[in-house]
Design a protein around this motif. Sequence first.
Motif, PDB file in Angstrom:
ATOM      1  N   THR A  45       0.937  -1.330   0.262  1.00  0.00           N
ATOM      2  CA  THR A  45       0.216   0.092  -0.328  1.00  0.00           C
ATOM      3  C   THR A  45       0.999   1.207   0.138  1.00  0.00           C
ATOM      4  N   PHE A  46       0.842   2.089  -1.272  1.00  0.00           N
ATOM      5  CA  PHE A  46       1.060   3.344  -1.176  1.00  0.00           C
ATOM      6  C   PHE A  46       0.657   4.311  -1.618  1.00  0.00           C
ATOM      7  N   GLU A  47       0.864   5.424  -0.963  1.00  0.00           N
ATOM      8  CA  GLU A  47       0.292   6.837  -1.079  1.00  0.00           C
ATOM      9  C   GLU A  47       0.712   7.477  -1.938  1.00  0.00           C
ATOM     10  N   ASN A  80      10.279  12.456  -1.596  1.00  0.00           N
ATOM     11  CA  ASN A  80       9.458  11.240  -1.392  1.00  0.00           C
ATOM     12  C   ASN A  80       9.551  10.014  -2.663  1.00  0.00           C
ATOM     13  N   GLU A 122       7.713   1.199   1.421  1.00  0.00           N
ATOM     14  CA  GLU A 122       6.396   0.885   1.966  1.00  0.00           C
ATOM     15  C   GLU A 122       6.241   1.213   3.865  1.00  0.00           C
ATOM     16  N   LYS A 123       7.557   1.030   4.253  1.00  0.00           N
ATOM     17  CA  LYS A 123       7.806   1.202   5.633  1.00  0.00           C
ATOM     18  C   LYS A 123       7.136   2.772   5.226  1.00  0.00           C
ATOM     19  N   GLN A 125       6.824   5.512   3.286  1.00  0.00           N
ATOM     20  CA  GLN A 125       6.450   5.519   2.430  1.00  0.00           C
ATOM     21  C   GLN A 125       6.415   6.945   1.279  1.00  0.00           C
ATOM     22  N   TYR A 127       7.573   6.219  -2.511  1.00  0.00           N
ATOM     23  CA  TYR A 127       7.034   6.360  -3.712  1.00  0.00           C
ATOM     24  C   TYR A 127       7.858   5.456  -4.480  1.00  0.00           C
TER      25      TYR A 127
END
Length: 382
Positions: A45-47, A80, A122-123, A125, A127
């Motif tokens: 799960t990535f935003e 990011n 992921e941890k 975050q 991208y």
Amino acid sequence: MFSGFTIVQGKEIFEVSSQPHREHSSQGKNVPEDSSRFKFDSGFTFEYPDAVRGLYVTGHSAGGEKFNSLVETVTNTDLNAMVIDVKDDHGNLTYIPDKQSPYHEIGKPYIQDPKNLLKELEKKQIYPIARVVVFKDSVLAKNKPEWSFMDGEKVWANGRGESFVNPFVKQVWDYNIGIAIEAAKMGFQEIQFDYVRFPEGFEKRDSELKYSRGHYEGNQDNVQNRVAAVTDFVKYARGKLKPYGVKVSVDIFGYSATLKEAPGIGQNFSKISENVDVISSMIYPSHWSSYFGIKAPDKEPYRLVEEYAKLEKKKLSELGTPPVSRPWIQDFTASWLGEGNYIQYGKSEVEAQIKALNDQGINEFLLWNASNRYTENVDYTP
């Protein structure tokens, strides 16, 4: 998908005034790629960030000691995202897929455990973007010369010893899209295609080399044939990747936006932009001639990027559904330009490029340094 053969065994420089010289899951089993109801779940799960601010990471760096320091660089700043080589400039994968993968033989053990790498991203975050070099591919050209360009009885290579495969050949499209699908299954959120073009200066040798023109055979306009092949690949790739929920981006020469189309390499900025989610022009100040009336562009990073951004903004505004603009900017010193033509790049020069983009309404960018040594203490949101 690839039955019938066995796979064996820079960033770029451009001028306006001349042609430019930049846990694995195996493929395809019972995956309804064309089903609109199918949605692949990689388990990660990535935003999508507020705006992607990323840096380039080679396979060696991603799988080596440098990775931890690069993660720290991102997590301790307003960066990011990471663009990580999955298929490199030679044509190798930067990890070894399992033996059932049609790409097993072109894998290199640079990234020992892609799944753990993505878990770490992921941890934090961060991208993850998978860079896939498409048509510059010495490995595939050597293995499948009929998919490449022949100079007499040998595969053609440029002055740096690099060979290209042929954008007219649809099997080459599928070969690269298969790699992109593997990256999507791994958990990468975006596929960035690089070297989506013919070799630089191809218009000077297009009638000398031997190569297939595929279903473009019979069309008389060589320039438009090349533009069509490159554009068609991008459109086709985006369609094939849609079921996997990944964004599609393409790297493109910055000078392509200054022309109707780059005639030798087949890049039409507007046509490619219409078929991607993100367009990433390579706009390093050091790589321009005096096109914008700037005598020594490397010495004026703000002005160069500002002038380019104005031009690109106008070009994208003419499209019905423009992509996100996310240019590649310079975080290296171009000493090869010679005394009086370059400056040492550091904090001020990187920030100047970012500010020029921001001032023109472009909030995303990627940092390029081929050795992955990035300037410290930069304000990435100046």
